[in-house]
Write a protein that holds these residues in place. Structure first.
Motif, PDB file in Angstrom:
ATOM      1  N   HIS A   1     -12.893 -41.101 -19.118  1.00  0.00           N
ATOM      2  CA  HIS A   1     -12.380 -40.027 -19.965  1.00  0.00           C
ATOM      3  C   HIS A   1     -11.111 -39.459 -19.355  1.00  0.00           C
ATOM      4  O   HIS A   1     -10.837 -39.645 -18.171  1.00  0.00           O
ATOM      5  CB  HIS A   1     -13.425 -38.919 -20.131  1.00  0.00           C
TER       6      HIS A   1
ATOM      7  N   ARG B   1     -13.504 -37.063 -25.778  1.00  0.00           N
ATOM      8  CA  ARG B   1     -13.574 -38.493 -26.086  1.00  0.00           C
ATOM      9  C   ARG B   1     -13.895 -39.286 -24.817  1.00  0.00           C
ATOM     10  O   ARG B   1     -13.335 -39.035 -23.756  1.00  0.00           O
ATOM     11  CB  ARG B   1     -12.239 -38.944 -26.665  1.00  0.00           C
ATOM     12  N   VAL B   2     -14.780 -40.260 -24.980  1.00  0.00           N
ATOM     13  CA  VAL B   2     -15.102 -41.190 -23.902  1.00  0.00           C
ATOM     14  C   VAL B   2     -14.576 -42.560 -24.316  1.00  0.00           C
ATOM     15  O   VAL B   2     -14.884 -43.047 -25.404  1.00  0.00           O
ATOM     16  CB  VAL B   2     -16.620 -41.243 -23.635  1.00  0.00           C
TER      17      VAL B   2
ATOM     18  N   HIS C   1     -14.007 -46.372 -28.252  1.00  0.00           N
ATOM     19  CA  HIS C   1     -14.235 -45.023 -27.761  1.00  0.00           C
ATOM     20  C   HIS C   1     -15.261 -44.342 -28.665  1.00  0.00           C
ATOM     21  O   HIS C   1     -15.566 -44.829 -29.748  1.00  0.00           O
ATOM     22  CB  HIS C   1     -12.934 -44.210 -27.726  1.00  0.00           C
TER      23      HIS C   1
ATOM     24  N   ASP D   1     -16.530 -40.054 -29.591  1.00  0.00           N
ATOM     25  CA  ASP D   1     -16.312 -38.629 -29.385  1.00  0.00           C
ATOM     26  C   ASP D   1     -17.656 -37.938 -29.196  1.00  0.00           C
ATOM     27  O   ASP D   1     -18.696 -38.417 -29.672  1.00  0.00           O
ATOM     28  CB  ASP D   1     -15.564 -38.017 -30.559  1.00  0.00           C
TER      29      ASP D   1
ATOM     30  N   ASN E   1     -13.221 -30.327 -24.161  1.00  0.00           N
ATOM     31  CA  ASN E   1     -12.754 -30.894 -22.901  1.00  0.00           C
ATOM     32  C   ASN E   1     -11.691 -29.956 -22.345  1.00  0.00           C
ATOM     33  O   ASN E   1     -10.506 -30.170 -22.499  1.00  0.00           O
ATOM     34  CB  ASN E   1     -12.189 -32.301 -23.125  1.00  0.00           C
TER      35      ASN E   1
ATOM     36  N   TRP F   1     -12.458 -31.883 -17.996  1.00  0.00           N
ATOM     37  CA  TRP F   1     -13.503 -32.803 -17.562  1.00  0.00           C
ATOM     38  C   TRP F   1     -13.085 -33.438 -16.248  1.00  0.00           C
ATOM     39  O   TRP F   1     -11.988 -33.969 -16.116  1.00  0.00           O
ATOM     40  CB  TRP F   1     -13.723 -33.897 -18.603  1.00  0.00           C
TER      41      TRP F   1
ATOM     42  N   LEU G   1     -21.259 -35.722 -18.777  1.00  0.00           N
ATOM     43  CA  LEU G   1     -19.838 -35.396 -18.628  1.00  0.00           C
ATOM     44  C   LEU G   1     -19.726 -33.995 -18.058  1.00  0.00           C
ATOM     45  O   LEU G   1     -20.340 -33.062 -18.583  1.00  0.00           O
ATOM     46  CB  LEU G   1     -19.136 -35.503 -19.977  1.00  0.00           C
TER      47      LEU G   1
END
Length: 142
Positions: A60, A67-68, A80, A82, A88, A91, A107
């Motif tokens: 991320h 989003r990852v 990806h 979300d 975020n 992060w 996260l």
């Protein structure tokens, strides 16, 4: 994490890799296997290997969309997803923990360089599976 901290993170990561295994010559070392060139990944701040799909890595950005990203071990983007109802702010890391329903990604939104924030957030989401083509997408609930 700010840009000036990235070299330290890289050094720590590479040192861990070097200590974890041997190369074909039998000596501990580092082997470059890929490069992440995705322009949307502009300040990677955490990385975690998939517990379900070897060769997939979750990462991320330090801030921005919740989003990852998922990349292959060579650095190619696999998609990806979300995180719904998450933000975020800053992060800093991602990890995986076991649960009765399968691995959870965690996260950590705890970056606070100026020591201004009264709270930190940990977002727990079920580790997603890719679709039949190996692509990750969607919105995951926290």
């Amino acid at each position: 994490m700010k840009f000036h901290q990235f070299p330290l993170l890289t050094l720590i990561f590479l040192s861990c890799l070097a200590a974890c295994g041997n190369t074909a010559t039998g000596k501990a070392g580092v082997t470059k296997v890929g490069t992440i060139l995705d322009p949307e990944i502009d300040e990677a701040s955490g990385i975690q290997a998939s517990a379900l799909n070897p060769g997939a890595w979750f990462l991320h950005n330090d801030d921005g969309k919740p989003r990852v990203f998922v990349v292959s071990e060579k650095g190619a983007r696999l998609g990806h997803f979300d995180i719904r109802k998450a933000s975020n702010r800053d992060w800093e890391d991602i990890t995986s923990v076991p649960s009765d329903d399968g691995p959870l990604l965690v996260l950590a939104d705890f970056g606070d360089n100026a020591a201004r924030h009264k709270r930190v957030h940990l977002y727990f989401v079920q580790e997603p599976e890719p679709d039949k083509s190996g692509h990750y997408s969607g919105n995951l609930p926290i």
